[in-house]
Design an enzyme around this catalytic site. Structure first.
Site, short mmCIF file in Angstrom:
data_model
loop_
_atom_site.label_atom_id
_atom_site.label_comp_id
_atom_site.label_asym_id
_atom_site.label_seq_id
_atom_site.Cartn_x
_atom_site.Cartn_y
_atom_site.Cartn_z
N GLU A 275 0.82 -1.22 0.00
CA GLU A 275 0.00 0.00 0.00
C GLU A 275 0.85 1.26 0.00
OE1 GLU A 275 -1.93 -0.63 3.72
OE2 GLU A 275 -3.39 -2.05 2.94
N PRO A 276 1.70 1.47 -0.99
CA PRO A 276 2.51 2.69 -0.99
C PRO A 276 1.68 3.92 -1.36
CG PRO A 276 2.93 1.43 -2.99
CD PRO A 276 1.95 0.63 -2.18
N GLY A 277 1.92 5.00 -0.67
CA GLY A 277 1.27 6.27 -1.00
C GLY A 277 2.34 7.31 -1.30
N TYR A 318 4.29 18.46 11.31
CA TYR A 318 5.33 17.46 11.59
C TYR A 318 6.73 18.07 11.58
CZ TYR A 318 1.67 14.48 9.37
OH TYR A 318 0.51 13.86 8.98
N CYS A 346 -2.27 34.18 10.11
CA CYS A 346 -2.03 34.86 11.39
C CYS A 346 -1.65 33.88 12.49
CB CYS A 346 -3.25 35.66 11.76
SG CYS A 346 -3.75 36.72 10.41
N GLU A 347 -0.60 33.10 12.27
CA GLU A 347 -0.06 32.20 13.28
C GLU A 347 1.44 32.10 13.05
OE1 GLU A 347 -1.53 28.42 14.23
OE2 GLU A 347 -3.60 28.87 13.71
N TYR A 375 0.30 13.97 0.95
CA TYR A 375 -0.11 14.62 2.20
C TYR A 375 0.02 16.14 2.08
CZ TYR A 375 0.35 9.76 3.43
OH TYR A 375 0.24 8.40 3.43
C1 LIG Z 1 -1.04 5.80 5.47
C2 LIG Z 1 -1.16 4.38 5.13
C3 LIG Z 1 -0.48 3.85 4.04
C4 LIG Z 1 0.42 4.67 3.15
O1 LIG Z 1 1.55 5.15 3.79
P1 LIG Z 1 2.69 5.86 2.91
O2 LIG Z 1 3.69 6.28 3.89
O3 LIG Z 1 2.05 7.02 2.22
O4 LIG Z 1 3.21 4.87 1.95
C5 LIG Z 1 -0.66 2.52 3.74
N1 LIG Z 1 -1.47 1.73 4.50
C6 LIG Z 1 -2.13 2.21 5.56
C7 LIG Z 1 -2.98 1.30 6.35
C8 LIG Z 1 -2.00 3.54 5.94
O5 LIG Z 1 -2.64 4.00 7.00
#
Ligand SMILES: *Cc1c(COP(=O)(O)O)cnc(C)c1O
Length: 421
Positions: A275-277, A318, A346-347, A375
């Protein structure tokens, strides 16, 4: 590698000079590169080409419909964490059989939506959720595929707000209790338990935590099979980091990540999901902004830009680092000055970074925040009633607005004043 490079004296997104986007769409604006997205997705696929697999794009990193459509057309599955993300994945043309549903707080409404629309698997995060899903599935006359997310108690060595695999985090079922939970799941009607799921955090820059976590998953899979569970699928999560600084040690490559998977769980004969994002979309996007003022302060100069923390929250949330570069290519040996780059909100938290070395810039000049594709836009808000930041997708020498900046009329029309007021 990305496709944001200087040529002809100017930073380009693929073949498009960024001033053209600024002129037509205005700033601030996110700009994404299809070539980079395509390339990064391909690298993950290649990393798993030794086995049956599905690369599920983590929709929460960037959920624009055009980005999801591009990913889906390349063959990606989707990892969603809400009913809204599920709806987006479906609207982008991704079939339910390629969508996995993660998250600790899925509601009955969200689970019903996914069962009705089609789902590859639910990643179950707790016993109450497992029982609720079982009841719902039975009431709908359905049998739903599930994996159970285990918490391997591994330190992902990343920022504490995005570490998810330690026992003190809210995610998954403690791996020590997994046997017992699988035993109960196997007895529950309406569930077809077929997998183990794990996700230990985001922006990991070291493969060792993965090796530890996947080693534990392999061990658990053997135990579960011996207990009589037909485990045929492993969802190994996402989290592989990206280089935010151009000058520092690059995190491991997808191919190395794939190698760790092969070494730890490769002999189990399971279908592999990842599950790469961030790794797919992070360096496929920039945030383009204009300088409003250069303000001389006491012992420091501020570069006030028209992007703010509501557009790109990561630095405020972060303390995240983003490279900030001028769109006009600096001349060789051009003198640099240190600026604190700030937004108009304004912060004091609306500070992108202090002491950024930049050439002398003036009002109207363009700057780019690199590595902002993940993100970024998804966390944007209209704080200070600043219109939601628009998004543009580039392909070769063409570009299109994939989310328009709302007008003030559109923003105001979302509120209503009660008749009794
Ligand atoms: C956030 C998340 C991801 C993706 O994370 P990345 O750091 O963007 O690759 C994959 N699986 C789950 C369950 C997540 O919560």
């Amino acid at each position: 590698m990305d496709h944001f490079n200087y040529h002809d004296g100017e930073l380009h997104a693929e073949e498009v000079p960024l001033h053209r986007i600024a002129e037509q769409v205005g700033t601030p604006v996110y700009v994404y590169s299809t070539a980079t997205l395509t390339r990064h997705f391909g690298l993950f696929r290649q990393a798993l080409d030794w086995t049956d697999h599905l690369v599920c794009f983590a929709v929460k990193a960037n959920s624009n419909l055009a980005v999801l459509k591009l990913m889906g057309d390349l063959g990606a599955g989707m990892d969603v964490v809400s009913g809204g993300e599920y709806a987006r994945a479906r609207a982008a043309g991704v079939p339910g059989e390629r969508i996995v549903f993660s998250g600790v707080g899925k509601t009955l409404i969200e689970m019903r939506q996914a069962i009705e629309g089609g789902i590859r698997q639910f990643n179950i995060e707790s016993e109450p959720e497992m029982r609720a899903l079982s009841e719902l599935a039975v009431s709908m006359g359905a049998e739903v595929p599930v994996a159970i997310r285990v918490n391997p108690d591994v330190d992902a060595k990343t920022h504490e707000k995005i570490a998810t695999g330690k026992s003190e985090n809210k995610f998954g079922i403690p791996i020590a209790r997994a046997r017992q939970v699988y035993a109960e799941a196997a007895e529950l009607p309406g569930l077809r338990v077929l997998g183990v799921d794990v996700h230990i955090g985001s922006q990991l820059t070291d493969l060792e935590p993965y090796r530890q976590a996947y080693g534990k998953v392999a061990e658990l899979t053997r135990v579960l099979r011996a207990d009589g569970h037909a485990i045929s699928r492993l969802d190994l999560g996402g989290g592989l980091g990206i280089p935010y600084r151009r000058d520092n040690n690059a995190p491991p490559l997808p191919i190395e990540f794939g190698q760790v998977i092969r070494e730890t769980v490769g002999d189990l004969g399971c279908e592999i999901e990842i599950e790469p994002g961030r790794n797919i979309v992070g360096n496929a996007g920039i945030l383009l902004a204009s300088v409003i003022y250069l303000k001389e302060g006491e012992g420091r100069d501020f570069l006030i830009v028209d992007a703010a923390m509501n557009d790109l929250l990561r630095p405020a949330m972060y303390s995240a680092y983003h490279d900030i570069v001028p769109v006009a290519e600096p001349a060789l040996g051009e003198e640099l000055q240190a600026f604190d780059v700030v937004g108009p909100i304004c912060e004091t938290g609306d500070t992108f970074r202090k002491g950024v070395e930049l050439p002398a810039l003036a009002g109207g000049d363009l700057v780019a925040f690199r590595s902002a594709g993940a993100y970024g836009a998804v966390m944007a808000s209209e704080y200070n009633s600043r219109p939601l930041v628009p998004e543009v997708l580039v392909k070769g020498d063409q570009f299109a607005v994939i989310r328009a900046r709302p007008t003030f009329e559109e923003m105001l029309a979302r509120d209503s004043i009660p008749s009794w007021l």
